[in-house]
Design a protein around this motif. Structure first.
Motif, PDB file in Angstrom:
ATOM      1  N   LEU A  14       0.899  -1.200  -0.052  1.00  0.00           N
ATOM      2  CA  LEU A  14       0.026   0.191   0.012  1.00  0.00           C
ATOM      3  C   LEU A  14       0.659   1.253   0.148  1.00  0.00           C
ATOM      4  O   LEU A  14       1.962   1.244   0.733  1.00  0.00           O
ATOM      5  N   PRO A  15       0.530   2.341  -0.651  1.00  0.00           N
ATOM      6  CA  PRO A  15       1.191   3.418  -0.910  1.00  0.00           C
ATOM      7  C   PRO A  15       1.034   4.172   0.660  1.00  0.00           C
ATOM      8  O   PRO A  15      -0.082   4.321   1.164  1.00  0.00           O
ATOM      9  N   PRO A  16       2.003   4.970   1.173  1.00  0.00           N
ATOM     10  CA  PRO A  16       1.938   5.613   2.246  1.00  0.00           C
ATOM     11  C   PRO A  16       1.073   6.906   2.085  1.00  0.00           C
ATOM     12  O   PRO A  16       0.986   7.432   0.922  1.00  0.00           O
ATOM     13  N   GLY A  17       0.468   7.315   3.213  1.00  0.00           N
ATOM     14  CA  GLY A  17      -0.593   8.515   3.302  1.00  0.00           C
ATOM     15  C   GLY A  17      -1.656   8.467   2.538  1.00  0.00           C
ATOM     16  O   GLY A  17      -2.445   9.401   2.182  1.00  0.00           O
ATOM     17  N   MET A  18      -2.225   7.320   1.836  1.00  0.00           N
ATOM     18  CA  MET A  18      -3.332   7.327   1.185  1.00  0.00           C
ATOM     19  C   MET A  18      -4.462   7.286   2.064  1.00  0.00           C
ATOM     20  O   MET A  18      -4.726   6.419   3.002  1.00  0.00           O
ATOM     21  N   SER A  19      -5.479   8.165   1.573  1.00  0.00           N
ATOM     22  CA  SER A  19      -6.780   8.262   2.540  1.00  0.00           C
ATOM     23  C   SER A  19      -7.745   7.370   1.934  1.00  0.00           C
ATOM     24  O   SER A  19      -8.683   7.116   2.335  1.00  0.00           O
ATOM     25  N   ARG A  20      -7.878   7.196   0.502  1.00  0.00           N
ATOM     26  CA  ARG A  20      -8.654   6.259  -0.334  1.00  0.00           C
ATOM     27  C   ARG A  20      -7.650   5.267  -1.326  1.00  0.00           C
ATOM     28  O   ARG A  20      -7.150   5.939  -1.946  1.00  0.00           O
ATOM     29  N   TYR A  21      -8.190   4.069  -1.264  1.00  0.00           N
ATOM     30  CA  TYR A  21      -7.362   3.395  -1.971  1.00  0.00           C
ATOM     31  C   TYR A  21      -8.246   2.327  -2.440  1.00  0.00           C
ATOM     32  O   TYR A  21      -8.730   1.652  -1.573  1.00  0.00           O
ATOM     33  N   PHE A  22      -8.311   1.893  -3.841  1.00  0.00           N
ATOM     34  CA  PHE A  22      -9.126   0.885  -4.184  1.00  0.00           C
ATOM     35  C   PHE A  22      -8.319  -0.199  -5.084  1.00  0.00           C
ATOM     36  O   PHE A  22      -7.296   0.227  -5.705  1.00  0.00           O
ATOM     37  N   LEU A  23      -8.788  -1.495  -4.745  1.00  0.00           N
ATOM     38  CA  LEU A  23      -8.077  -2.376  -5.522  1.00  0.00           C
ATOM     39  C   LEU A  23      -9.014  -3.318  -6.543  1.00  0.00           C
ATOM     40  O   LEU A  23     -10.277  -3.406  -6.157  1.00  0.00           O
TER      41      LEU A  23
END
Length: 116
Positions: free
Chosen positions: A100-109
């Motif tokens: 996971l990339p650091p500092g992401m508040s929203r992340y979809f896979l």
């Protein structure tokens, strides 16, 4: 398949063609994932609940047997980027680890079957 059940011996046939290159004819020949079945079940990928471990996300699921799957991510559900690939096993199970990339508040896979 039923036609092979109970047989003591049967043969598999494949054709090997040497196309040239630096390795010479056959030193790197490998056979893998031989599936003997009347048919191979085809189904779209189905994901289990992911597991978070630090900054990694473990993705597991079931897809078509031996299918190649493309793992993609997005921050807006509009633009998708390839972040990896995984091959399902002989019965369709697959699993992969995504950083996971650091500092992401929203992340979809998402996982899509690659139709190569």
């Amino acid at each position: 398949p039923d036609t092979l059940a109970g047989l003591n011996y049967f043969q598999l046939r494949w054709v090997y063609s040497y196309a040239g290159g630096d390795s010479g004819p056959r030193p790197f020949l490998r056979l893998d994932d031989i599936v003997i079945a009347e048919s191979i079940r085809s189904q779209p990928p189905q994901l289990a609940a992911p597991t978070l471990n630090g900054n990694s996300l473990r993705i597991e699921g079931v897809a078509s047997a031996l299918a190649w799957l493309r793992v993609q991510d997005s921050v807006d559900l509009v633009t998708w980027k390839d972040v990896g690939s995984v091959q399902a096993d002989g019965v369709g199970g697959f699993g992969t680890l995504v950083q996971l990339p650091p500092g992401m508040s929203r992340y979809f896979l998402r996982v899509e079957q690659d139709m190569k």
